[in-house]
Scaffold this motif. Sequence first.
Motif, PDB file in Angstrom:
ATOM      1  N   GLU A 154      -7.647   4.508  -4.070  1.00 31.32           N
ATOM      2  CA  GLU A 154      -7.846   3.376  -4.988  1.00 31.32           C
ATOM      3  C   GLU A 154      -8.091   2.281  -4.265  1.00 31.32           C
ATOM      4  O   GLU A 154      -8.955   1.235  -4.930  1.00 31.32           O
ATOM      5  CB  GLU A 154      -6.330   3.308  -5.608  1.00 31.32           C
ATOM      6  N   GLU A 155      -7.548   1.890  -3.093  1.00 30.42           N
ATOM      7  CA  GLU A 155      -7.798   0.506  -2.434  1.00 30.42           C
ATOM      8  C   GLU A 155      -8.042   1.044  -0.832  1.00 30.42           C
ATOM      9  O   GLU A 155      -7.306   2.076  -0.423  1.00 30.42           O
ATOM     10  CB  GLU A 155      -6.560  -0.363  -2.511  1.00 30.42           C
ATOM     11  N   VAL A 156      -8.717   0.180  -0.315  1.00 26.06           N
ATOM     12  CA  VAL A 156      -8.780   0.565   1.152  1.00 26.06           C
ATOM     13  C   VAL A 156      -8.678  -0.731   1.945  1.00 26.06           C
ATOM     14  O   VAL A 156      -9.540  -1.813   1.799  1.00 26.06           O
ATOM     15  CB  VAL A 156     -10.255   1.316   1.506  1.00 26.06           C
ATOM     16  N   HIS A 157      -7.626  -0.779   2.556  1.00 31.07           N
ATOM     17  CA  HIS A 157      -7.289  -2.109   3.374  1.00 31.07           C
ATOM     18  C   HIS A 157      -7.571  -1.819   4.842  1.00 31.07           C
ATOM     19  O   HIS A 157      -6.977  -0.759   5.310  1.00 31.07           O
ATOM     20  CB  HIS A 157      -5.975  -2.643   3.135  1.00 31.07           C
ATOM     21  N   VAL A 158      -8.285  -2.733   5.513  1.00 33.38           N
ATOM     22  CA  VAL A 158      -8.553  -2.244   7.044  1.00 33.38           C
ATOM     23  C   VAL A 158      -7.650  -3.182   7.755  1.00 33.38           C
ATOM     24  O   VAL A 158      -7.749  -4.532   7.781  1.00 33.38           O
ATOM     25  CB  VAL A 158     -10.036  -2.257   7.462  1.00 33.38           C
ATOM     26  N   ALA A 215       0.867  -1.256  -0.047  1.00 34.40           N
ATOM     27  CA  ALA A 215      -0.050  -0.058   0.050  1.00 34.40           C
ATOM     28  C   ALA A 215       0.852   1.289   0.004  1.00 34.40           C
ATOM     29  O   ALA A 215       2.008   1.163   0.050  1.00 34.40           O
ATOM     30  CB  ALA A 215      -0.920   0.023   1.286  1.00 34.40           C
ATOM     31  N   ASP A 216       0.284   2.490  -0.277  1.00 36.55           N
ATOM     32  CA  ASP A 216       1.046   3.663  -0.539  1.00 36.55           C
ATOM     33  C   ASP A 216       1.145   4.413   0.909  1.00 36.55           C
ATOM     34  O   ASP A 216       2.078   5.066   1.252  1.00 36.55           O
ATOM     35  CB  ASP A 216       0.261   4.534  -1.263  1.00 36.55           C
ATOM     36  N   VAL A 217      -0.041   4.252   1.947  1.00 36.86           N
ATOM     37  CA  VAL A 217       0.008   5.126   3.126  1.00 36.86           C
ATOM     38  C   VAL A 217      -0.875   4.395   4.146  1.00 36.86           C
ATOM     39  O   VAL A 217      -1.856   3.743   3.880  1.00 36.86           O
ATOM     40  CB  VAL A 217      -0.657   6.650   2.824  1.00 36.86           C
ATOM     41  N   ARG A 250      -4.682   7.110  -3.948  1.00 28.49           N
ATOM     42  CA  ARG A 250      -3.833   6.221  -2.980  1.00 28.49           C
ATOM     43  C   ARG A 250      -4.411   4.793  -2.585  1.00 28.49           C
ATOM     44  O   ARG A 250      -5.494   4.615  -2.544  1.00 28.49           O
ATOM     45  CB  ARG A 250      -3.470   6.759  -1.821  1.00 28.49           C
ATOM     46  N   ARG A 251      -3.476   3.891  -2.430  1.00 26.52           N
ATOM     47  CA  ARG A 251      -3.916   2.502  -1.721  1.00 26.52           C
ATOM     48  C   ARG A 251      -3.727   2.623  -0.282  1.00 26.52           C
ATOM     49  O   ARG A 251      -2.487   2.922   0.118  1.00 26.52           O
ATOM     50  CB  ARG A 251      -2.983   1.596  -2.575  1.00 26.52           C
ATOM     51  N   ILE A 253      -9.083  13.469   4.476  1.00 27.08           N
ATOM     52  CA  ILE A 253      -8.300  14.638   3.971  1.00 27.08           C
ATOM     53  C   ILE A 253      -7.726  14.427   2.470  1.00 27.08           C
ATOM     54  O   ILE A 253      -7.047  13.194   2.446  1.00 27.08           O
ATOM     55  CB  ILE A 253      -6.997  14.788   4.846  1.00 27.08           C
ATOM     56  N   ARG A 254      -8.518  15.058   1.493  1.00 33.18           N
ATOM     57  CA  ARG A 254      -8.345  14.429   0.229  1.00 33.18           C
ATOM     58  C   ARG A 254      -6.877  14.263  -0.282  1.00 33.18           C
ATOM     59  O   ARG A 254      -6.646  13.296  -1.084  1.00 33.18           O
ATOM     60  CB  ARG A 254      -9.060  15.260  -0.742  1.00 33.18           C
TER      61      ARG A 254
END
Length: 469
Positions: free
Chosen positions: A375-379, A282-284, A347-348, A340-341
């Motif tokens: 773009e992707e949301v990992h929890v 992921a990115d962040v 972003r992933r 916060i855009r």
Amino acid sequence: MGNLEHSCGVIGLSLDTKVAPFAKKALRVIQHRGQESAGVAIFNDGHISYLRDMGLVHEVLRGSEYYNLTGNVCIGHVRYSTEGESKASNCQPMTVTTSYGDIALAHNGDITNATELREQLSKKGWAFLTTSDTEIIIRILAKEFNETRDPIKAIKNTLRMIEGAYSLTMLIGDRLFGIRDPMGFRPLCIGRLKEGNVVVSESAALDVTGGEFIRDVLPGEIIEVTRTSFHSVRTPAPKNPAHCMFEWVYFARPDSIMECREAYEVRKRIGQILASEHPIDADVVVPVPDSGRAHAIGYAEGSGIKYEEGFMKNRYVERTFIMPVQKQREAGVMLKLNPIRSTVKGRRLVVVDDSIVRGTTLRKLVQMLRRAGAEEVHVRIGCPPIVAPCFYGVDMKTRGQFVATGRTVDEIAEHITADSLGYISIDGLVKALNIPYQDLCLACLNGEYPTPIPGERQRFQTRLNEHGQ
Ligand code: AMP
């Protein structure tokens, strides 16, 4: 089952000066443990006076009504209550007058045999004014004190009758006591100020009042606190305590130290272990503020993915968790948190939170992040799936409300519309806490209650069988 005394906060102070300003400060530090009502009971000139009401500490303890309360010894309370239970008559500390003096009591926890005790005592002709567990304790205590006229004996006799989770502060006349149940479910510690001595739910209150932490109250310990000393009386306690893991995961302030472990450090370690158990490209890394922040920092450290704030939190919005209607809770989440855009767009993301109960918060947040262009949301979650109710003082809803009830992790991911979902394992959590497994209460995670809860084990097992788990 007692159902009122959820995770509240308690204090007790014995000083060589007017106690009211110190009590207010200490209660404000533990305000996160309860925002429903606040109060103090102060001993002065042979009597206990009190001020207690619905509202936050600074709303209740104010003006001449408060600052005219003179006296050097007091107890205090902040109360957390759940939907539909907000009643002024349940505010604490609770006070009674006996033939031998006044008694005041502040309680954090949940008495598991409250219903049985209430029934037994009602049959004997006792009448109760409130629906609170605390009233049962104080009435038994008052009777025992009337009979023995010995505070320690009266306390010991009372403790023999009550079961479950309790951290108590108590005034019997001018004598101050701090008490922790034999399993040590909820925290309680003692400390020293220049002006005297303190017993309090969380150590952070000592820092802020200029005090020094001495130690945790031991499970089953009664401590009499005076201006100059602590006198310890031990009552029988089992070999293994059952400290509530959720204090470190969510409930306590990050800067509080319980059983020699700072909540912030534990949360960061949880995040690091979570990163090794559930890695993702992921990115962040983005925290759910404020409760997921330390876990997210740990995840970022563990994964090497950079950490950024992804939500703005409106700190003036009331607690969404206890709103009675689902629609209200969902709207509340949107009012409380906004993406916060610049962090989110294109972003992933790895979104880290402390826990999932109903799944309301995360489902809403994931949807909001997607609308903001993620773009992707990992929890990733810093507490294993919550599947069983808490009978020891944390407001965990009935099992029907847990999103993890009868769902696999993939199904929960689908429910909250996340691209992936990872919970820390129970072993990972225990490792992060660095407390032996057998010294923790993990009942909400595995249905193993450290004290008997009539019928509960069977209900839990039936549910697992129904869902083929
Ligand atoms: P939910 O939306 O029901 O899944 O709520 C989960 C969130 O509420 C968690 O991320 C915690 O930050 C918070 N939370 C968990 N347990 C409690 C509790 N007993 N009281 C208040 N807030 C809680």
